[in-house]
Design a protein around this motif. Structure first.
Motif, PDB file in Angstrom:
ATOM      1  N   HIS A 145       0.848  -1.202   0.000  1.00 54.24           N
ATOM      2  CA  HIS A 145       0.000   0.000   0.000  1.00 54.24           C
ATOM      3  C   HIS A 145       0.883   1.253   0.000  1.00 54.24           C
ATOM      4  CE1 HIS A 145       0.862  -0.510   4.293  1.00 54.24           C
ATOM      5  NE2 HIS A 145       0.717   0.804   4.381  1.00 54.24           N
ATOM      6  N   GLU A 177       1.412   5.422   1.136  1.00 53.12           N
ATOM      7  CA  GLU A 177       1.084   6.431   2.139  1.00 53.12           C
ATOM      8  C   GLU A 177       1.563   7.787   1.628  1.00 53.12           C
ATOM      9  OE1 GLU A 177       3.036   5.265   5.693  1.00 53.12           O
ATOM     10  OE2 GLU A 177       1.718   3.539   6.074  1.00 53.12           O
ATOM     11  N   LYS A 204       1.879  11.992   2.584  1.00 54.95           N
ATOM     12  CA  LYS A 204       1.811  13.047   3.600  1.00 54.95           C
ATOM     13  C   LYS A 204       2.201  14.381   2.955  1.00 54.95           C
ATOM     14  CE  LYS A 204       2.862  10.082   7.566  1.00 54.95           C
ATOM     15  NZ  LYS A 204       3.755   9.867   8.737  1.00 54.95           N
ATOM     16  N   LYS A 261      -4.053   6.192  -3.442  1.00 56.42           N
ATOM     17  CA  LYS A 261      -3.936   6.692  -2.077  1.00 56.42           C
ATOM     18  C   LYS A 261      -3.471   8.147  -2.159  1.00 56.42           C
ATOM     19  CE  LYS A 261      -4.749   2.725  -0.053  1.00 56.42           C
ATOM     20  NZ  LYS A 261      -4.900   1.889  -1.262  1.00 56.42           N
TER      21      LYS A 261
END
Length: 378
Positions: A34, A36, A38, A137
């Protein structure tokens, strides 16, 4: 005889199946791959722009080393308008390679206008084991206020100028100026020989003068606190056309009848002898003792020029007779052979009076510099 408890067997079997299902879920690849995302932002007040920093981590099992981004979508929002933007360092891979290491996060930056209200980034990754994310994502950031440009005032600066002028006594006047556009006071320092030193503070748009005595003016240095190099550093230029005490002065005058020269010698001077050579007629010599005044004249005639000369005197330009405007009466100033009747009465007195005034006005109008240089002026 032991009987098989069917209900118990079924319960045990069901528990086993549930356990296996749990293990399968934990071990499934989908739980290990997966992305991520930020984001952080700061306001660059010098430019009036938001600097956004985006970090992407692609998580995968330990045996997976590389990944690529197969989808990158960065958008900013201002009011009702949405625009795409590019993040330096985070780009979609256009070929079959896997350029990014799983162990290292991907970091990129993008500058956005100061009035942007929102920004977002979504990515979809693919790893070198061919596993692909099904859904992108992402992360987004909202700005509660604008990033305004702050104009930093320039540092305070002076605009110093200096002029150096020597007079005939050898004293030097230093004029210190600070330009109108300056934003701070100018701090000047003036130094001369034999320990001479003076300081001056000059406000913007103002000036001040400092006198350096001749005894200290062999070399003058002018500095200002904010300047790396001196504004002036050297010997001032000497004054020109100075009349030294004790040296003679002279003048000349054109009348209707004569070209008159007058030499005045001060009491503290030395006896001076000057030869006046005309281009028509005989030369004449005039000797003037200290404290005395002497004159010599030549009959007026068209084209008359007289050249003064003396020992130690620089070469002097010939001085020409110029006919005054009031010489219209026949016989005046002609210099011819016909006899002229003498002028008497009021007219003669007026001419003599006028000549005396002009002659007096011309006294001391020639200059002796370092040599005994005599310059005659009307």
């Amino acid at each position: 005889m032991n009987r098989l408890n069917l209900r118990r067997v079924v319960a045990v079997a069901a528990g086993a199946l549930l356990g296996l299902a749990g293990v399968a879920t934990v071990a499934a690849p989908a739980s290990a791959h997966h992305s991520e995302v930020k984001v952080t932002a700061e306001c660059d007040t010098a430019a009036g722009e938001w600097i956004t920093t985006w970090t992407v981590r692609a998580v995968a099992p330990s045996d997976v080393q590389k990944f690529k981004l197969i989808e990158v979508n960065a958008q900013s929002k201002k009011g009702d308008t949405t625009e795409s933007f590019t993040i330096e360092g985070i780009q979609a891979t256009q070929d079959d390679s896997y350029p990014y290491a799983v162990a290292e996060p991907l970091v990129g930056t993008a500058r956005l206008a100061g009035d942007v209200t929102e920004a977002s980034l979504s990515v979809r990754a693919e790893w070198d084991n061919k596993f692909k994310e099904k859904e992108p994502k992402g992360a987004s950031i909202k700005f509660s206020e604008t990033c305004d440009k702050v104009v930093t005032p320039p540092p305070s600066t002076a605009n110093p100028k200096a002029t150096v002028t020597a007079d005939c006594s050898g004293d030097v006047t230093v004029k210190l100026e600070n330009g109108k556009e300056a934003t701070k006071e100018a701090e000047f320092t003036v130094t001369g020989t034999d320990g001479f030193k003076k300081e001056a503070t000059v406000e913007p748009g103002k000036d001040k003068s400092i006198t350096v005595p001749a005894a200290n003016a062999g070399k003058i240095t002018i500095t200002e606190a904010g300047q790396e190099k001196p504004l002036f550093d050297g010997k001032p230029a000497e004054a020109k056309d100075c009349v030294k005490p004790g040296e003679p002065s002279g003048s000349y005058l054109s009348t209707c009848d004569e070209l008159i020269f007058e030499v005045s010698n001060p009491a503290d001077g030395e006896t001076v002898t000057i030869t006046f050579t005309p281009n028509k007629g005989e030369a004449k010599t005039l000797t003037v003792e200290p404290g005395k005044t002497g004159t010599v004249s030549f009959p007026a005639q068209e084209g008359l020029k007289v050249t003064p000369s003396a020992e130690g005197m620089d070469e002097t330009e010939p001085i020409a007779w110029e006919k005054p405007e009031d010489c219209d009466t026949p016989g005046q100033g002609g210099g011819g052979d016909e006899p002229e009747l003498p002028l008497t009465g009021a007219a003669t007195g007026g001419i003599i009076a006028g000549a005396a005034v002009l002659l007096a006005a011309g006294v001391a109008l020639f200059v002796v510099a370092r040599r005994r240089k005599i310059r005659f002026t009307a």
